[in-house]
Design an enzyme around this catalytic site. Structure first.
Site, PDB file in Angstrom:
ATOM      1  N   ASP A 170       1.305   5.546   6.414  1.00  0.00           N
ATOM      2  CA  ASP A 170      -0.014   5.040   6.029  1.00  0.00           C
ATOM      3  C   ASP A 170      -0.722   4.474   7.253  1.00  0.00           C
ATOM      4  O   ASP A 170      -0.405   3.381   7.720  1.00  0.00           O
ATOM      5  CB  ASP A 170       0.154   3.955   4.954  1.00  0.00           C
ATOM      6  CG  ASP A 170      -1.187   3.434   4.441  1.00  0.00           C
ATOM      7  OD1 ASP A 170      -2.225   3.819   4.996  1.00  0.00           O
ATOM      8  OD2 ASP A 170      -1.184   2.634   3.489  1.00  0.00           O
ATOM      9  N   GLU A 207       0.796  -1.230   0.000  1.00  0.00           N
ATOM     10  CA  GLU A 207       0.000   0.000   0.000  1.00  0.00           C
ATOM     11  C   GLU A 207       0.833   1.286   0.000  1.00  0.00           C
ATOM     12  O   GLU A 207       0.555   2.200  -0.784  1.00  0.00           O
ATOM     13  CB  GLU A 207      -0.969  -0.027   1.189  1.00  0.00           C
ATOM     14  CG  GLU A 207      -2.078  -1.058   1.003  1.00  0.00           C
ATOM     15  CD  GLU A 207      -2.843  -1.343   2.276  1.00  0.00           C
ATOM     16  OE1 GLU A 207      -2.570  -0.668   3.285  1.00  0.00           O
ATOM     17  OE2 GLU A 207      -3.699  -2.242   2.264  1.00  0.00           O
TER      18      GLU A 207
END
Length: 593
Positions: A180, A157
């Site tokens: 993140d 991600e």
């Protein structure tokens, strides 16, 4: 028009999921029938056997908490009981697995894409947290296949987010940190971007930390402030959790808010005022948990905070003002908030899908393996074949031989971890290679590790005498270690570095001593008459010292190395005589003397 054979980019999130595609050379996210690009990662299994996904399922959560599955990403690829977080629902009672639930979400995203594109799609790139282990990555891939998708690539991600950020900066050279913090997971990655090449320098994180935990902390505060004497039932707990999540979002833009739930306990309504200061005080311990991961990622990348060009925030939880100020404190700079934190990962997945389909060019994505991989060698040591933070896809191998005479087979234990001793790392699988018994060092077995672009490991072992290959696919790891221990692994490797290294040096010295002592005894027996009493006394004293250190309770590696060297030096003359005798016997056999 989309590409004739488009590849979807999918962000399979803990809280929400998104899907997109490259259309006419531009990456876009696709909306559902209601015009929403974000689909709640919720699945409701009704009593009549029907299945609802997305917003419709989320509306059922308060009414049917036991039949509504949310945050399943925190369970995928994990064994029952791993991790501190436990959901309200019971998948076993619903007779479904995390893979099957995830597949329902992916089916919904596939349907959204097919409606928008007006054509069938069957290929996808799916993102996962950088710290997902092999079992979790494989489970995500299985979910995609169960949903009717060929999963072309599993992408981390933070890497996807950096790819989205850098699409319009292909000529630049930058070092980027991606922080993140999503609904259920936290990742920090450091990447270098140069001439369209994205290389991950390091990654760290916690797959059991995210917005879900913030919601629960806020919910507990509301119950405490309301003076509730007992825990609510599951339905009221689900209602309160929804209200807590909504309050959390409001506190990102407001200084205070109120949680109000009519008739929460019978005729009693619940009404609690929450200030941002109190909220931040409650969640600070959670946010502070991200600091050691950030510092470790910087250390592993070999850079300082001031070396970074950008710190990008990704994930809905980074909207919380405390998170943004804390990131500024860690990295000493204002974070980059130019990306939509909810959509950056999905956009990166779409870009990667476009690269694979040929719709986008001039961009290359290089990921890394988060933990070292290797095998156990004689003496219980960890022999690393692929170090952590190696760019993938990659291959590496070594040749191994039998450590003792008349050995009939070789057991190859595939290990993952950062400790010096095999017992302190995690076993992923094992291969047993048979071969004809022979002298020590007579067998030759080549071992090759190959990690594909999805971070999935294949181990090949070859007996060079017969050219027989044995292949082990690490599809579901033999030991799915709790992800909380993944982050502990590197910390422990630092904490126990001196002890571990001493134990490795001790083990290597012990193996040498166990070879040296029998050889010295045999040589003394063979040349007993030719050795002077003085020489023999020195050799026997040195051998006795080696035995004494070997049997000591404390493993003094330095003392054993010194004792080995002393014995080695004392037997130099004896070794020369052995070599001379062996040469003389060889000449006699050949009739040259």
């Amino acid at each position: 028009m989309a590409d004739p054979t488009p590849i979807l980019g999918i962000d399979l999130g803990t809280t929400n999921s998104l899907v997109g595609v490259v259309d006419s050379g531009f990456p876009i996210l696709l909306a559902d029938e209601a015009g929403q690009r974000s689909t709640p990662s919720a699945v409701n299994y009704a009593m009549d056997g029907s299945v609802l996904v997305g917003e419709a399922a989320l509306r059922k959560r308060a009414l049917e908490p036991q039949r509504t599955v949310t945050s399943v990403k925190r369970l995928i690829g994990r064994r029952a009981g791993e991790g501190s977080w436990q959901p309200a629902y019971n998948l076993r009672q619903l007779d479904v697995t995390p893979v099957q639930v995830s597949a329902e979400i992916l089916k919904r995203l596939k349907a959204i894409a097919e409606r928008a594109l007006e054509q069938t799609v069957s290929r996808a790139v799916i993102t996962v947290p950088a710290y997902f282990n092999d079992a979790q990555r494989n489970a995500t891939k299985q979910a995609g296949e169960l949903a009717g998708l060929t999963v072309e690539r599993i992408v981390s991600e933070p890497t996807a987010a950096a790819l989205a950020y850098g699409l319009d900066k292909l000529e630049e050279h930058k070092k980027i940190a991606v922080y993140d913090l999503g609904g259920g997971t936290f990742d920090i990655s450091v990447l270098e971007m140069r001439d369209g090449v994205f290389q991950v320098l390091s990654t760290a994180g916690d797959t059991q930390l995210g917005g879900d935990d913030v919601d629960r902390v806020l919910m507990e505060h509301v119950l405490e402030a309301a003076g509730t004497s007992s825990l609510p039932d599951e339905a009221r707990m689900a209602t309160l959790l929804v209200a807590a999540e909504a309050a959390k979002k409001r506190l990102s833009t407001e200084e205070s808010t109120r949680v109000e739930i009519p008739f929460f306990e019978g005729s009693q309504s619940l009404s609690v005022e929450i200030g941002r200061a109190e909220f931040e005080k409650r969640i600070r311990p959670l946010i502070e948990h991200t600091r050691p991961h950030c510092l470790r990622a910087l250390s592993d990348a070999g850079i300082k905070p001031e070396d970074l060009d950008e710190v990008i925030l990704v994930g809905g939880s980074t909207r919380i003002p405390l998170v943004r100020s804390y990131v500024k404190e860690i990295f000493g700079r204002e974070p980059n908030v130019s990306q939509n934190p909810d959509e950056a990962v999905a956009m990166g997945a779409v870009i990667q899908a476009g690269i694979l389909s040929g719709s986008l060019k001039n961009v290359l994505l290089l990921d890394v393996t988060p933990l070292s991989l290797g095998i156990e060698t004689f003496g219980g040591l960890m022999n690393i074949i692929i170090p952590r933070n190696t760019t993938i896809p990659c291959k590496a191998g070594e040749m191994f031989t039998n450590a003792v005479a008349n050995q009939k087979d070789m057991l190859i234990r595939v290990l993952q971890g950062e400790r010096e001793l095999a017992k302190d790392n995690w076993e992923l699988g094992r291969i047993e290679i048979p071969f004809p018994p022979g002298p020590k060092g007579s067998a030759r077995v080549g071992v090759q590790f190959a990690i594909d672009a999805n971070g999935i490991l294949q181990v090949l072992a070859r007996d060079t005498a017969t050219n027989t290959d044995t292949v082990l696919e690490i599809q579901n790891t033999a030991v799915n270690v709790d992800d909380e221990r993944v982050e502990q692994m590197i910390a422990e490797s630092v904490e126990y570095a001196f002890e571990d290294m001493n134990e490795r040096v001790w083990t290597e010295a012990k193996l040498k001593a166990e070879e040296l002592l029998p050889a010295v005894d045999a040589a003394l027996e063979q040349f007993g008459d030719a050795v002077t009493a003085e020489e023999k006394a020195v050799i026997e004293a040195a051998a006795a010292q080696v035995r004494s250190v070997l049997t000591a309770v404390d493993h003094d590696a330095r003392a054993l190395k010194v004792a080995n060297q002393t014995l080695d030096d004392a037997t130099q003359e004896l070794a020369v005589r052995l070599v001379e005798q062996a040469m003389e016997e060889s000449l006699v056999r050949r009739g040259l003397v």
